[in-house]
Design a protein around this motif. Structure first.
Motif, PDB file in Angstrom:
ATOM      1  N   TYR A   1      -0.680  83.128  60.333  1.00 16.79           N
ATOM      2  CA  TYR A   1      -1.641  84.204  60.128  1.00 16.79           C
ATOM      3  C   TYR A   1      -2.233  84.158  58.716  1.00 16.79           C
ATOM      4  O   TYR A   1      -3.444  84.293  58.532  1.00 16.79           O
ATOM      5  CB  TYR A   1      -0.972  85.553  60.367  1.00 16.79           C
ATOM      6  N   GLY A   2      -1.375  83.987  57.720  1.00 17.61           N
ATOM      7  CA  GLY A   2      -1.867  83.923  56.347  1.00 17.61           C
ATOM      8  C   GLY A   2      -2.715  82.696  56.098  1.00 17.61           C
ATOM      9  O   GLY A   2      -3.741  82.761  55.404  1.00 17.61           O
ATOM     10  N   THR A   3      -2.309  81.555  56.671  1.00 16.51           N
ATOM     11  CA  THR A   3      -3.087  80.329  56.519  1.00 16.51           C
ATOM     12  C   THR A   3      -4.463  80.474  57.150  1.00 16.51           C
ATOM     13  O   THR A   3      -5.474  80.003  56.599  1.00 16.51           O
ATOM     14  CB  THR A   3      -2.339  79.147  57.155  1.00 16.51           C
ATOM     15  N   PHE A   4      -4.511  81.133  58.311  1.00 18.08           N
ATOM     16  CA  PHE A   4      -5.798  81.356  58.969  1.00 18.08           C
ATOM     17  C   PHE A   4      -6.716  82.201  58.088  1.00 18.08           C
ATOM     18  O   PHE A   4      -7.905  81.892  57.945  1.00 18.08           O
ATOM     19  CB  PHE A   4      -5.590  82.049  60.314  1.00 18.08           C
ATOM     20  N   CYS A   5      -6.178  83.262  57.494  1.00 13.01           N
ATOM     21  CA  CYS A   5      -6.995  84.132  56.640  1.00 13.01           C
ATOM     22  C   CYS A   5      -7.542  83.372  55.439  1.00 13.01           C
ATOM     23  O   CYS A   5      -8.729  83.498  55.098  1.00 13.01           O
ATOM     24  CB  CYS A   5      -6.171  85.335  56.179  1.00 13.01           C
ATOM     25  N   MET A   6      -6.699  82.578  54.800  1.00 13.88           N
ATOM     26  CA  MET A   6      -7.158  81.802  53.650  1.00 13.88           C
ATOM     27  C   MET A   6      -8.212  80.786  54.063  1.00 13.88           C
ATOM     28  O   MET A   6      -9.188  80.544  53.335  1.00 13.88           O
ATOM     29  CB  MET A   6      -5.974  81.104  52.985  1.00 13.88           C
ATOM     30  N   PHE A   7      -8.033  80.179  55.216  1.00 13.05           N
ATOM     31  CA  PHE A   7      -9.040  79.230  55.707  1.00 13.05           C
ATOM     32  C   PHE A   7     -10.379  79.932  55.923  1.00 13.05           C
ATOM     33  O   PHE A   7     -11.435  79.405  55.548  1.00 13.05           O
ATOM     34  CB  PHE A   7      -8.575  78.596  57.011  1.00 13.05           C
ATOM     35  N   VAL A   8     -10.353  81.113  56.527  1.00 10.92           N
ATOM     36  CA  VAL A   8     -11.585  81.865  56.783  1.00 10.92           C
ATOM     37  C   VAL A   8     -12.308  82.149  55.484  1.00 10.92           C
ATOM     38  O   VAL A   8     -13.523  81.904  55.358  1.00 10.92           O
ATOM     39  CB  VAL A   8     -11.271  83.175  57.527  1.00 10.92           C
ATOM     40  N   TRP A   9     -11.604  82.664  54.499  1.00 12.57           N
ATOM     41  CA  TRP A   9     -12.252  83.058  53.244  1.00 12.57           C
ATOM     42  C   TRP A   9     -12.782  81.863  52.468  1.00 12.57           C
ATOM     43  O   TRP A   9     -13.889  81.919  51.914  1.00 12.57           O
ATOM     44  CB  TRP A   9     -11.257  83.855  52.395  1.00 12.57           C
ATOM     45  N   THR A  10     -12.030  80.780  52.419  1.00  6.26           N
ATOM     46  CA  THR A  10     -12.495  79.602  51.682  1.00  6.26           C
ATOM     47  C   THR A  10     -13.618  78.884  52.427  1.00  6.26           C
ATOM     48  O   THR A  10     -14.582  78.415  51.808  1.00  6.26           O
ATOM     49  CB  THR A  10     -11.327  78.627  51.427  1.00  6.26           C
ATOM     50  N   PHE A  11     -13.509  78.790  53.741  1.00  6.19           N
ATOM     51  CA  PHE A  11     -14.546  78.138  54.540  1.00  6.19           C
ATOM     52  C   PHE A  11     -15.870  78.902  54.433  1.00  6.19           C
ATOM     53  O   PHE A  11     -16.925  78.300  54.181  1.00  6.19           O
ATOM     54  CB  PHE A  11     -14.095  78.051  55.994  1.00  6.19           C
ATOM     55  N   CYS A  12     -15.821  80.211  54.632  1.00  2.54           N
ATOM     56  CA  CYS A  12     -17.041  81.013  54.556  1.00  2.54           C
ATOM     57  C   CYS A  12     -17.646  80.978  53.155  1.00  2.54           C
ATOM     58  O   CYS A  12     -18.875  80.924  52.993  1.00  2.54           O
ATOM     59  CB  CYS A  12     -16.751  82.453  54.971  1.00  2.54           C
TER      60      CYS A  12
END
Length: 301
Positions: free
Chosen positions: A46-57
């Motif tokens: 869950y945390g990895t997904f959130c970090m991916f979303v923020w950095t990708f966007c």
């Protein structure tokens, strides 16, 4: 030197309402993942997904601002209007998901056992994650097609719904792989085939729109999309009937959640999530079909 063209820099890319929204996206996104990386912390999927979303966007937003400010987007062989509209909708969905998941799994009112400083950083990150979602939603609102306007397909309601449909399908796939027992019956395997087929075709429609290659097709793209949407409605109607019957009818499955089912790894929970989002996507395809009857778009914007 004599100039043969217009201004080299497009100041409207950062001074227009859409440009300001993108600058806010960049600011809020950078602030969010910086707070999490510095002291907030994250763990597990869950945390990895959130970090991916923020950095990708954040990375794609910086790319869009840079290209529009320097006019570099005119050198790219894609439909820029379709690309930015599709990304804004996707980023809105991803950011609202992260804005819900991160505080749900990482924020707590008390300081024990993580400490008050870490707790405060996580709360601040959650606030900026919410602001990031609002900023992306504002861009979608500002760039959406107005009534009677000839615009990029992905900026229309039908185009935006394609992104939502694909996103919902990803949620369904996530539940399917989470021990959903979808291979237990041939009927549920048919439902998986429906989800997969509609997802693939929807992604292909988005890809052709973003790349601006619709004019190269030997068949009318606009009419084909409407026909496909009608077919997707029929396919999802079948899945919306079959999946609940073979998962929750007492003859094939369980109408109630088993008492001994482990939390987080319960097939019944995954089956319920799939059933709910099947109806969500069915509704989205019906709305898409209704709107696609009266839209007009051009592929090169």
């Amino acid at each position: 030197m004599e100039s043969t063209g217009g201004p080299y820099l497009n100041t409207a890319a950062v001074t227009s309402p859409v440009g300001i929204a993108r600058l806010l996206q960049m600011t809020f996104g950078c602030t969010t993942f910086s707070l999490v990386a510095h002291r907030g912390g994250f763990s597990a999927a869950y945390g990895t997904f959130c970090m991916f979303v923020w950095t990708f966007c954040f990375a794609i937003t910086v790319f869009i601002i840079t290209c529009e400010f320097t006019h570099l987007h005119s050198c790219l062989s894609i439909s820029w209007g379709n690309f930015t509209a599709a990304f804004a909708m996707l980023a809105t969905l991803m950011s609202v998901t992260a804005a819900v998941i991160y505080p749900l799994y990482f924020v707590q009112l008390g300081c024990y056992p993580i400490g008050c400083e870490v707790r405060d950083f996580r709360i601040a990150a959650s606030v900026f994650a919410g602001l990031l979602f609002i900023a992306y939603a504002a861009e979608v609102f500002l760039t959406r097609a107005k009534p009677g306007q000839v615009t990029s397909y992905m900026a229309t309601v039908s185009g935006l719904l394609k992104i939502v449909q694909a996103f919902v399908a990803c949620i369904i796939f996530g539940a399917l792989v989470n021990d959903s027992q979808h291979d237990k019956h041939v009927a549920t395997q048919w439902c998986v085939a429906v989800y997969s087929f509609c997802f693939v075709v929807t992604v292909v429609v988005v890809a052709f729109s973003v790349t601006g290659k619709t004019a190269l097709l030997w068949f009318p793209f606009e009419r084909s999309v409407v026909v496909y949407t009608f077919g997707a409605v029929l396919l999802y109607v079948s899945a919306a009937v079959i999946w609940p019957v073979f998962c929750f009818d007492s003859k094939y499955g369980s109408p109630r959640r088993p008492d001994l089912c482990a939390k987080g790894r319960c097939p019944w929970d995954s089956q319920l999530v799939i059933a709910i989002f099947t109806y969500v996507n069915l509704l989205l395809y019906i709305v898409d079909l209704a709107y696609s009857q009266r839209i007009r778009f051009v592929s090169h914007l």
